[in-house]
Design an enzyme around this catalytic site. Structure first.
Site, mmCIF file in Angstrom:
data_model
loop_
_atom_site.group_PDB
_atom_site.id
_atom_site.type_symbol
_atom_site.label_atom_id
_atom_site.label_comp_id
_atom_site.label_asym_id
_atom_site.label_seq_id
_atom_site.Cartn_x
_atom_site.Cartn_y
_atom_site.Cartn_z
ATOM 1 N N GLY A 1 0.557 -14.827 36.596
ATOM 2 C CA GLY A 1 -0.163 -14.679 35.486
ATOM 3 C C GLY A 1 1.040 -15.375 34.569
ATOM 4 O O GLY A 1 2.081 -15.965 34.738
ATOM 5 N N SER B 1 4.741 -13.359 33.659
ATOM 6 C CA SER B 1 5.855 -13.567 34.657
ATOM 7 C C SER B 1 6.277 -14.916 34.715
ATOM 8 O O SER B 1 7.394 -15.308 35.255
ATOM 9 C CB SER B 1 5.368 -12.763 35.908
ATOM 10 N N CYS C 1 0.725 -1.305 -0.188
ATOM 11 C CA CYS C 1 -0.125 -0.062 -0.142
ATOM 12 C C CYS C 1 1.004 1.382 0.130
ATOM 13 O O CYS C 1 1.495 1.418 -0.875
ATOM 14 C CB CYS C 1 -0.988 -0.173 1.197
ATOM 15 N N TYR C 2 0.921 1.891 1.054
ATOM 16 C CA TYR C 2 1.974 3.180 0.973
ATOM 17 C C TYR C 2 3.369 2.965 0.766
ATOM 18 O O TYR C 2 3.979 3.448 0.265
ATOM 19 C CB TYR C 2 1.725 3.779 2.472
#
Ligand code: XMP
Length: 524
Positions: free
Chosen positions: A236, A239, A86-87
């Site tokens: 979590g 970690s 694209c760009y």
């Protein structure tokens, strides 16, 4: 920049909203890539990184505007394959001697194109192997400007009604440029195009989790030497994976600190501690600081005040325990790649603070610690793959995210021990229901919030006056946007009945059907 010994691909970011998706598609092909903003990519940078191929992303600017983003001109003589999107296509054409015209977005006769389009082939090109098997190929266009004259050496290989140069290439130099976005879902065979590009560029697909694990272990050993590392464990996935990887590298030189703020879910502290102590034999400080946190939070009801108290205490407590570890010079963090990508910002202004997220930011400078961040090059799903590679149980790896401030932000208004107990019981039943119905992995995050309101009910022959709760379940990719999960009425009815019957203190259950935006996932 990474010091990896893998084949590397450089993505020059011109500011497209979907640049990260290019990286995802490549990582799925076991290709190591890094995204860097165009402002930073000089030829010195390129030579140092030594990529085997380069991709120019899309972007919101117009190459017809003076001062708009460019690639370093010499990159075209560097001798590696380049793919412009694209760009990125327009930059290539402009810098190599072609012509780009500004598009007319409205008013008829325009050449701008947004949305689904169909590309018709012209000739054959190795980049397009596996394309056009069933006729025209669906692609996703999003451009105002368009190429009006190809650069010397380029030929056209695909056209769409509004993009006569939808696919172009200079095969002698291995330069390819497309007007559409192959990385998005709405270009169904886009992944094949990336696969062909990296094959043509000679990538061996050497980016595997096994190789990454070995390489990181060596790097951690080299970085840390014989010094001590401390790691804040939240329970979590990020970690935990970081801690286990570091432990594999340096064993007892690692000490983890698990701060229990009294705002965890039912049995959570015991489960996390047991997993680390029993399976990994990691030195672990279980800091039970619930009295401190709940004491300071007593009587506080403002969401930001609650968050700030928790964030500050967390750092104080972590520091107190870290100070007891002799010779700690490093702090380990589970920072991920999306957190470190320096994205191109065209707006420039600072974004407003919706919520003060808490982390251990600020600690390293305060304590004079250096950072060990072995997940800095990984996306979330790659962290999960690494966790599997390290032998973490699937039940742990697939856990829904849990916020640092814990149940405090699921207990709008004042927090009391009574409310926390009720919330833990209700949440455990809700998650149990979700698991029993086989929905856990389809849902990004699910939890109960206990509302700061009591309602009247009738149970048996008696009147009740108890708390109301809200069930929340969302689908999301990264937590930035989210939609509510469409449970069946049967599921919701059954779950509400269980919660109201089994949890003393709740007599009303609601389901939160707010998406993000306008809501946020958590209630505070
Ligand atoms: P919101 O509520 O902002 O949440 O839509 C988006 C995601 O972030 C989690 N979250 C946090 N995670 N510390 C964290 O580690 C925090 O302070 C925090 N606040 C929200 C939330 O659970 C959701 O996954």
């Amino acid at each position: 920049m990474s010091q990896t010994s893998h084949d590397r691909l450089l993505i020059i970011d011109f500011g497209s909203q979907v640049t990260q998706l290019i990286a995802r598609r490549l990582r799925e092909l076991n290709v190591y890539c890094e995204i860097h903003p165009y402002q930073k990519v000089t030829m010195d940078f390129v030579r140092q990184m030594a990529p085997k191929a380069v991709i120019f992303s899309g972007g919101p600017d117009s190459v017809t505007r003076e001062g708009s983003p460019r690639a370093p001109q010499e990159i075209f003589d560097y001798g590696v394959p380049i793919l412009g999107i694209c760009y990125g296509q327009q930059v290539m054409m402009q810098q190599l001697g072609g012509q780009v015209d500004g598009g007319k977005i409205s008013g008829g006769g325009g050449t701008a194109e947004f949305g689904r389009a169909f590309v018709t082939p012209e000739g054959t090109l190795p980049l397009l192997e596996g394309w056009f098997c069933d006729g025209d190929e669906q692609v996703w266009m999003s451009h105002g400007d368009h190429v009006s004259q190809l650069a010397p050496g380029f030929a056209v290989y695909g056209t769409s009604p509004n993009a006569p140069y939808a696919i172009t290439a200079d095969t002698s130099r291995n330069f390819y440029a497309v007007q559409f976005h192959p990385e998005v879902h709405h270009t169904p065979r886009g992944a094949k195009l990336y696969e062909n590009f990296v094959r043509l560029a000679g990538f061996s697909g050497d980016w595997t989790m096994g190789a990454y694990r070995e390489q990181m272990i060596e790097q951690i050993r080299a970085q840390v030497g014989d010094k001590q590392v401390i790691c804040g464990l939240s329970g979590g996935v990020d970690s935990s994976v970081a801690a286990i990887l570091i432990h594999e590298a340096i064993g007892d030189q690692l000490t983890c600190v698990f701060v229990d703020h009294g705002l965890l879910r039912k049995n959570e502290a015991q489960e996390v501690v047991a997993m680390f102590r029993d399976n990994y034999n990691i030195r672990l400080i279980h800091a039970d600081e619930s009295e401190l946190f709940l004491g300071e939070l007593d009587g506080q009801s403002d969401p930001e005040t609650k968050r700030k108290i928790i964030g500050k205490l967390f750092i104080d407590v972590f520091q107190k325990h870290a100070d007891t570890i002799d010779g700690a010079e490093f702090l380990a963090q589970g920072t991920l790649y999306p957190d470190v990508i320096e994205s191109v910002s065209f707006s420039g202004g600072p974004s407003v603070t919706i919520k003060s997220h808490h982390n251990v930011g600020g600690l390293p400078e305060k304590m004079g610690l250096k950072l060990v961040e072995p997940l800095r090059e990984l996306f979330k799903d790659e962290v999960r793959a690494l966790g599997r590679e390290l032998g973490l149980p699937q039940s742990f790896i697939g856990r829904h995210p849990f916020p640092g401030p814990g149940l405090a932000i699921r207990c709008p208004g004042e927090i009391t021990r009574e409310k926390l107990e009720i919330l833990r019981e209700a949440d455990a039943i809700y998650i149990d229901q979700i698991r029993k119905h086989g929905l856990y992995d389809e849902i990004w995050q699910a939890f109960v919030a206990i509302l700061p309101v009591r309602t009247v009910g009738v149970m048996g022959d008696g009147r009740t006056y108890d708390y109301a709760c809200a069930l929340r379940a969302v689908t999301s990719v990264d937590g930035m946007t989210a939609d509510y999960y469409p449970f069946t009425h049967d599921f919701l009815g059954e779950t509400a009945t269980r919660i109201i019957n089994e949890v003393g203190g709740i007599n009303r259950c609601t389901y939160d059907i707010t998406s993000k935006p306008p809501g946020t996932i958590e209630w505070e």
